[in-house]
Design a protein around this motif. Structure first.
Motif, PDB file in Angstrom:
ATOM      1  N   TYR A  22       0.816  -1.205   0.000  1.00 44.47           N
ATOM      2  CA  TYR A  22       0.000   0.000   0.000  1.00 44.47           C
ATOM      3  C   TYR A  22       0.855   1.262   0.000  1.00 44.47           C
ATOM      4  O   TYR A  22       0.378   2.342  -0.239  1.00 44.47           O
ATOM      5  CB  TYR A  22      -0.904  -0.039   1.239  1.00 44.47           C
ATOM      6  N   GLU A  76       1.327  15.129  -6.464  1.00 45.32           N
ATOM      7  CA  GLU A  76       0.385  14.862  -5.384  1.00 45.32           C
ATOM      8  C   GLU A  76       0.577  15.856  -4.248  1.00 45.32           C
ATOM      9  O   GLU A  76       1.695  16.245  -3.941  1.00 45.32           O
ATOM     10  CB  GLU A  76       0.589  13.442  -4.857  1.00 45.32           C
ATOM     11  N   LYS A  79       0.323  14.549   2.056  1.00 45.14           N
ATOM     12  CA  LYS A  79      -0.714  13.772   2.732  1.00 45.14           C
ATOM     13  C   LYS A  79      -0.223  13.347   4.101  1.00 45.14           C
ATOM     14  O   LYS A  79       0.953  13.081   4.283  1.00 45.14           O
ATOM     15  CB  LYS A  79      -1.068  12.535   1.903  1.00 45.14           C
ATOM     16  N   SER A  81       0.479  10.848   7.125  1.00 44.40           N
ATOM     17  CA  SER A  81       0.941   9.472   7.094  1.00 44.40           C
ATOM     18  C   SER A  81       1.224   9.004   8.517  1.00 44.40           C
ATOM     19  O   SER A  81       1.774   9.748   9.320  1.00 44.40           O
ATOM     20  CB  SER A  81       2.216   9.369   6.257  1.00 44.40           C
ATOM     21  N   ASN A  96       0.206   6.652   1.271  1.00 45.82           N
ATOM     22  CA  ASN A  96       0.064   6.922  -0.163  1.00 45.82           C
ATOM     23  C   ASN A  96      -1.291   7.520  -0.524  1.00 45.82           C
ATOM     24  O   ASN A  96      -1.476   7.999  -1.619  1.00 45.82           O
ATOM     25  CB  ASN A  96       0.318   5.657  -0.984  1.00 45.82           C
ATOM     26  N   THR A  97      -2.255   7.515   0.411  1.00 44.55           N
ATOM     27  CA  THR A  97      -3.564   8.093   0.114  1.00 44.55           C
ATOM     28  C   THR A  97      -3.885   9.275   1.008  1.00 44.55           C
ATOM     29  O   THR A  97      -4.702  10.113   0.653  1.00 44.55           O
ATOM     30  CB  THR A  97      -4.700   7.068   0.318  1.00 44.55           C
ATOM     31  N   GLU A  99      -5.529   8.965   3.587  1.00 38.94           N
ATOM     32  CA  GLU A  99      -6.822   8.613   4.183  1.00 38.94           C
ATOM     33  C   GLU A  99      -6.582   7.758   5.426  1.00 38.94           C
ATOM     34  O   GLU A  99      -5.689   6.918   5.443  1.00 38.94           O
ATOM     35  CB  GLU A  99      -7.674   7.809   3.195  1.00 38.94           C
TER      36      GLU A  99
END
Length: 181
Positions: A22, A76, A79, A81, A96-97, A99
């Motif tokens: 991921y 990107e 984000k 993490s 990586n997202t 989220e």
């Protein structure tokens, strides 16, 4: 994609379990139909220490890399993490997202499992029912194993953290400690 040996010797290379990388040292699987996120090092160590009934290690067999080549790279945004304490509680963000983990288990690098609710908040200090079994999440949010006192009663949580529902016998050692054979 990480491919691990399973318990079925008839499969090619005995592969019986697959996890997807991921990013940022996190892998994702689909335990019992729901996603579960794990620290790659902790999970590989736990699989390597597991043996199938045939006697072989259920560790990593191979890694396969798939590259998507039909998408132009897009810069990107930064984000979140990893672990992040917020006003509502702790969250773990997938690097990586950006989220948070939601409605899923996460195996951290400390070797402990944590559950995150639908809002992405780590659940702690409570019983949680998952796939027909009961689990206790301690004050630190980690799944508890072994004996656990709750509501004036004692409960036994097996090596997978699931509460024992059948009667069991505890045997005292000479020092008074209890042991479950």
């Amino acid at each position: 994609m990480l491919e691990f040996a399973g318990s079925d010797a008839s499969r090619p290379l005995k592969i019986g379990h697959v996890e997807m990388y991921y990013g940022n040292g996190i892998i994702c699987g689909h335990g019992s139909g729901r996603p579960s996120y794990k620290d790659i090092v902790a999970y590989c160590k736990s699989r390597y220490a597991s043996f199938a009934s045939g006697g072989w290690r259920m560790g990593l067999v191979c890694v396969r890399r798939y590259i998507q080549d039909d998408v132009a790279p897009v810069p990107e945004p930064i984000k979140l993490s990893g672990w992040n304490q917020e006003p509502n509680g702790w969250r773990f963000y997938l690097g990586n997202t950006g989220e948070p983990i939601r409605d899923a288990w996460y195996l951290d690098s400390d070797g402990k499992w944590y559950w995150f609710n639908a809002a992405g908040i780590m659940v702690s200090s409570t019983w949680y029912e998952y796939n027909g079994g009961w689990y206790y999440l301690g004050a630190d949010g980690a799944m508890v194993k072994g004996l656990q006192a709750s509501g004036g009663k004692w409960y036994y949580l097996d090596q997978d953290g699931k509460m024992a529902t059948e009667p069991m016998t505890l045997t005292p050692y000479q020092d008074g400690a209890l042991w479950y054979p």
